[in-house]
Motif scaffolding. Structure first.
Motif, PDB file in Angstrom:
ATOM      1  N   ILE A  55       0.850  -1.195   0.000  1.00 17.70           N
ATOM      2  CA  ILE A  55       0.000   0.000   0.000  1.00 17.70           C
ATOM      3  C   ILE A  55       0.887   1.248   0.000  1.00 17.70           C
ATOM      4  O   ILE A  55       1.718   1.429   0.894  1.00 17.70           O
ATOM      5  CB  ILE A  55      -0.945   0.009   1.220  1.00 17.70           C
ATOM      6  N   ASN A  89     -11.467  -1.666  -0.888  1.00 16.98           N
ATOM      7  CA  ASN A  89     -11.227  -0.334  -0.358  1.00 16.98           C
ATOM      8  C   ASN A  89     -12.546   0.097   0.277  1.00 16.98           C
ATOM      9  O   ASN A  89     -13.448   0.557  -0.414  1.00 16.98           O
ATOM     10  CB  ASN A  89     -10.793   0.645  -1.450  1.00 16.98           C
ATOM     11  N   THR A  95      -7.183   4.462  -2.761  1.00 15.31           N
ATOM     12  CA  THR A  95      -6.075   3.660  -2.264  1.00 15.31           C
ATOM     13  C   THR A  95      -5.152   3.376  -3.441  1.00 15.31           C
ATOM     14  O   THR A  95      -5.618   2.961  -4.506  1.00 15.31           O
ATOM     15  CB  THR A  95      -6.568   2.325  -1.664  1.00 15.31           C
ATOM     16  N   PHE A  97      -1.523   1.334  -4.619  1.00  9.16           N
ATOM     17  CA  PHE A  97      -0.670   0.250  -4.161  1.00  9.16           C
ATOM     18  C   PHE A  97       0.107  -0.348  -5.326  1.00  9.16           C
ATOM     19  O   PHE A  97      -0.229  -0.142  -6.494  1.00  9.16           O
ATOM     20  CB  PHE A  97      -1.505  -0.835  -3.464  1.00  9.16           C
TER      21      PHE A  97
END
Length: 112
Positions: A55, A89, A95, A97
């Motif tokens: 992440i 999410n 998010t 990553f």
């Protein structure tokens, strides 16, 4: 050659999620992905690929064999071949990553 999101191959997946193929070789794949808030991947596994999810920003929940694991920024998880998993999410924020796969996971996914 220097690689970035600006010059990498881009694709859209799922519910308006983005991916950028930073490295795409038969033995190794590195992808930068972005999941908008309240989105998820489909539950699946890979027959051969071992994956590592890291992440960069935001949070994600990785479901692995029925266990929900919360991942915060700068945390990661390794997923072995044949292990069912699904990323969520659950937040309202994006998010971002990295997904590192060895060998490359393209064509190796089995949807459950």
């Amino acid at each position: 050659m220097k690689v970035s999101k600006e010059n990498a191959e881009h694709y859209v997946w799922g519910a308006n999620c983005d991916g950028w193929r930073l490295v795409q070789q038969p033995g190794l794949s590195v992808i930068h992905e972005k999941m908008p808030g309240n989105t998820s991947e489909v539950r699946h596994y890979h027959e051969q690929s071992r994956q590592f999810f890291f992440i960069l920003s935001g949070t994600a929940t990785m479901e692995v064999n029925g266990e929900a694991i919360l991942l915060n920024a700068h945390e990661g998880i390794e997923i072995a071949p044949t292990v069912p998993h699904q990323m969520f999410n659950h937040s309202a924020e994006d998010t971002e990553f990295l997904v590192i796969s060895e060998p490359a996971s393209r064509g190796d996914r089995v949807i459950l």
